[in-house]
Design a protein around this motif. Structure first.
Motif, PDB file in Angstrom:
ATOM      1  N   GLN A 423       4.935  32.666  49.252  1.00  0.00           N
ATOM      2  CA  GLN A 423       6.370  30.936  48.276  1.00  0.00           C
ATOM      3  C   GLN A 423       6.462  30.188  49.126  1.00  0.00           C
ATOM      4  O   GLN A 423       6.916  30.581  50.294  1.00  0.00           O
ATOM      5  N   ASP A 426      10.880  24.902  50.044  1.00  0.00           N
ATOM      6  CA  ASP A 426      11.340  23.600  49.603  1.00  0.00           C
ATOM      7  C   ASP A 426      11.309  22.432  50.706  1.00  0.00           C
ATOM      8  O   ASP A 426      12.076  21.701  50.072  1.00  0.00           O
ATOM      9  N   GLN A 434       6.450  24.280  44.681  1.00  0.00           N
ATOM     10  CA  GLN A 434       7.338  25.536  43.896  1.00  0.00           C
ATOM     11  C   GLN A 434       7.703  25.145  42.356  1.00  0.00           C
ATOM     12  O   GLN A 434       8.176  26.281  41.569  1.00  0.00           O
ATOM     13  N   ASN A 435       7.819  23.828  42.273  1.00  0.00           N
ATOM     14  CA  ASN A 435       8.019  23.469  41.341  1.00  0.00           C
ATOM     15  C   ASN A 435       6.673  23.852  39.942  1.00  0.00           C
ATOM     16  O   ASN A 435       7.587  24.167  38.655  1.00  0.00           O
ATOM     17  N   ASP A 438       7.045  27.567  39.574  1.00  0.00           N
ATOM     18  CA  ASP A 438       8.625  28.491  38.635  1.00  0.00           C
ATOM     19  C   ASP A 438       7.622  28.052  37.280  1.00  0.00           C
ATOM     20  O   ASP A 438       8.025  29.247  36.345  1.00  0.00           O
ATOM     21  N   TRP A 439       7.365  27.124  36.844  1.00  0.00           N
ATOM     22  CA  TRP A 439       6.940  26.488  35.971  1.00  0.00           C
ATOM     23  C   TRP A 439       5.864  27.231  35.290  1.00  0.00           C
ATOM     24  O   TRP A 439       5.822  27.477  33.765  1.00  0.00           O
ATOM     25  N   ARG A 441       5.685  30.959  36.283  1.00  0.00           N
ATOM     26  CA  ARG A 441       5.902  32.085  36.077  1.00  0.00           C
ATOM     27  C   ARG A 441       6.876  32.285  34.816  1.00  0.00           C
ATOM     28  O   ARG A 441       7.424  33.247  34.231  1.00  0.00           O
ATOM     29  N   GLN A 442       7.331  31.381  34.088  1.00  0.00           N
ATOM     30  CA  GLN A 442       8.141  31.166  33.412  1.00  0.00           C
ATOM     31  C   GLN A 442       7.400  30.926  32.266  1.00  0.00           C
ATOM     32  O   GLN A 442       6.543  30.637  31.478  1.00  0.00           O
TER      33      GLN A 442
END
Length: 453
Positions: A423, A426, A434-435, A438-439, A441-442
């Motif tokens: 995890q 930031d 992280q970005n 996030d990309w 996981r979407q």
């Protein structure tokens, strides 16, 4: 008029007093004269309450030399009016301890007087020797005051610790050391009050600083300075004995470092070094580094600790930290001291100034725990080895390579269970990681996120 025996005893005591070191002569005669350790000896603090209520139990005094452990034990015996037996664990055996215990039992049963056994350097007793004390300490036959410079939780039996109250002595601050020195300078009976002695403030400040909170060491330096200066003044009768900073420095030579490669100071200093880097304080990190190097610590040991911190506390927040730590270890190994101090300082400062994240460390620690203690996760069939004949018959098929995708990512299962170990924070480079995650996981858009700010 005193009897003849008492007169001889008094003369012997006077003679001994003239040869006793200043540090011995200046030992406090009452609790009110005792300097330092107010965190447990001040009014309302635990040890003071125990003494005032006459409820002294066995105690362990733990701390560096010259902080008053032996002196306080003697003062406690006088304050409580108990019989005082003093021994050093390095020179006394089990047989002698049993004699002390037997005398304590006799003294208690015949006269109702309790006994204090002060056992200096109790860490030098092995486990079986310490066990001899357990029963009588628990029954209260005698009160044990054990003194040690080693961490009692490592050096003293657990059962003995559980029966004792631990008091940790701290080095005296510079104000307290100066006050002790001034008392010795002005004391007429035990110190140098009868001499025409002039000690400058700079001399007192130097002794207070260089002694590192060790009152005995400061008093010894004063004594050396006075004795050497008195010899120089033999032909100058009536003139004052002046002790300035130069004389003070010569009497102590150099500041002693409290450091032992196998003792508490070693572990405490490396702990302070690591925590200073973790806490982003480059000045503290460099100081603790200097302390270790000056004391002779192995530079490769320090370099290894820097490398561990680079992964454990910085991780992907700044991936360059690991490369710098690796280079620092290699250079330290190649060139050694004194030149490697520059490399180690550069690496330590970089680590302290780097953004911090333990996300990678937490990920592997959690995954290791699951791998050891949770049910084994089978490898998904499409990830299994398919480079042999018959693998497809076993269902080892269906793997899609990320390189065949426009975005370098294929949405497929890689673990088979729903768990998140990593995890990112930031902070630093991890915000870019992280970005990207996030990309992933979407639903992936046409363009992957950039790693540029």
């Amino acid at each position: 008029m005193l009897p003849m025996n008492d007169l001889w005893a008094e003369k012997r005591e006077q003679k001994l007093a003239t040869v006793e070191p200043l540090a011995v002569r200046m030992r406090p005669r009452s609790l009110s004269e005792f300097a330092g350790q107010q965190h447990f000896l001040a009014e309302g603090k635990l040890l003071r309450r125990m003494l005032e209520a006459d409820r002294l139990t066995s105690v362990l005094f733990y701390g560096p030399p010259g902080t008053g452990k032996t002196t306080l034990a003697e003062l406690i015996a006088g304050h409580t009016q108990r019989h005082f037996e003093r021994a050093n664990a390095a020179t006394i055996g089990v047989k002698e301890v049993r004699f002390v215990i037997d005398d304590a039992v006799r003294r208690l049963t015949e006269h109702g007087r309790r006994t204090i056994l002060f056992l200096d350097e109790i860490h030098r007793f092995n486990r079986s020797q310490q066990d001899v004390l357990l029963g009588d300490v628990e029954r209260g036959t005698l009160t044990l005051i054990g003194a040690t410079t080693e961490n009692p939780f490592f050096a003293v039996n657990g059962p003995l610790i559980s029966r004792s109250q631990i008091f940790q002595f701290e080095p005296l601050d510079e104000t307290a050391v100066q006050a002790i020195l001034r008392r010795a300078i002005t004391d007429v009976d035990r110190g140098y009050g009868k001499l025409n002695l002039q000690v400058t403030d700079e001399a007192l400040e130097l002794w207070a600083t260089w002694s590192d909170g060790d009152a005995r060491r400061a008093l010894t330096a004063l004594e050396i300075a006075v004795l050497s200066s008195s010899e120089d003044n033999d032909d100058k009768e009536g003139e004052p004995i002046v002790i300035d900073r130069d004389v003070a420095e010569q009497s102590m030579q150099r500041k002693a470092l409290d450091y032992d490669a196998t003792g508490d100071a070693h572990y405490d200093t490396i702990s302070a070094f690591i925590k200073s880097m973790r806490g982003s304080d480059p000045d503290a990190a460099v100081y603790w580094l200097a302390r270790m190097l000056t004391a002779g610590e192995d530079p490769l040991f320090i370099a290894r600790r820097i490398a561990i911190l680079a992964s454990e506390d910085i991780g992907n927040a700044d991936p360059r930290a690991l490369m710098i730590a690796s280079a620092a270890y290699d250079i330290t190994h190649r060139i050694g001291m004194p030149e490697c101090q520059l490399t180690l300082a550069q690496a330590a400062i970089y680590m302290a100034a780097a953004p911090k994240s333990n996300a990678s460390a937490t990920a592997i620690w959690t995954a290791m725990s699951d791998a050891k203690h949770q049910r084994t996760v089978p490898v998904p069939k499409h990830l299994r080895d398919a480079h042999y004949a018959g693998s497809k018959k076993l269902g080892h098929a269906g793997y899609q390579s990320a390189h065949n995708s426009r975005h370098g990512y294929v949405d497929q299962e890689y673990l088979g269970v729903d768990v998140t170990y990593y995890q990112p924070t930031d902070r630093g480079y991890e915000r870019h990681i992280q970005n990207y995650l996030d990309w992933i996981r979407q639903a992936p858009p046409q363009t992957a996120p950039s790693n540029e700010d």
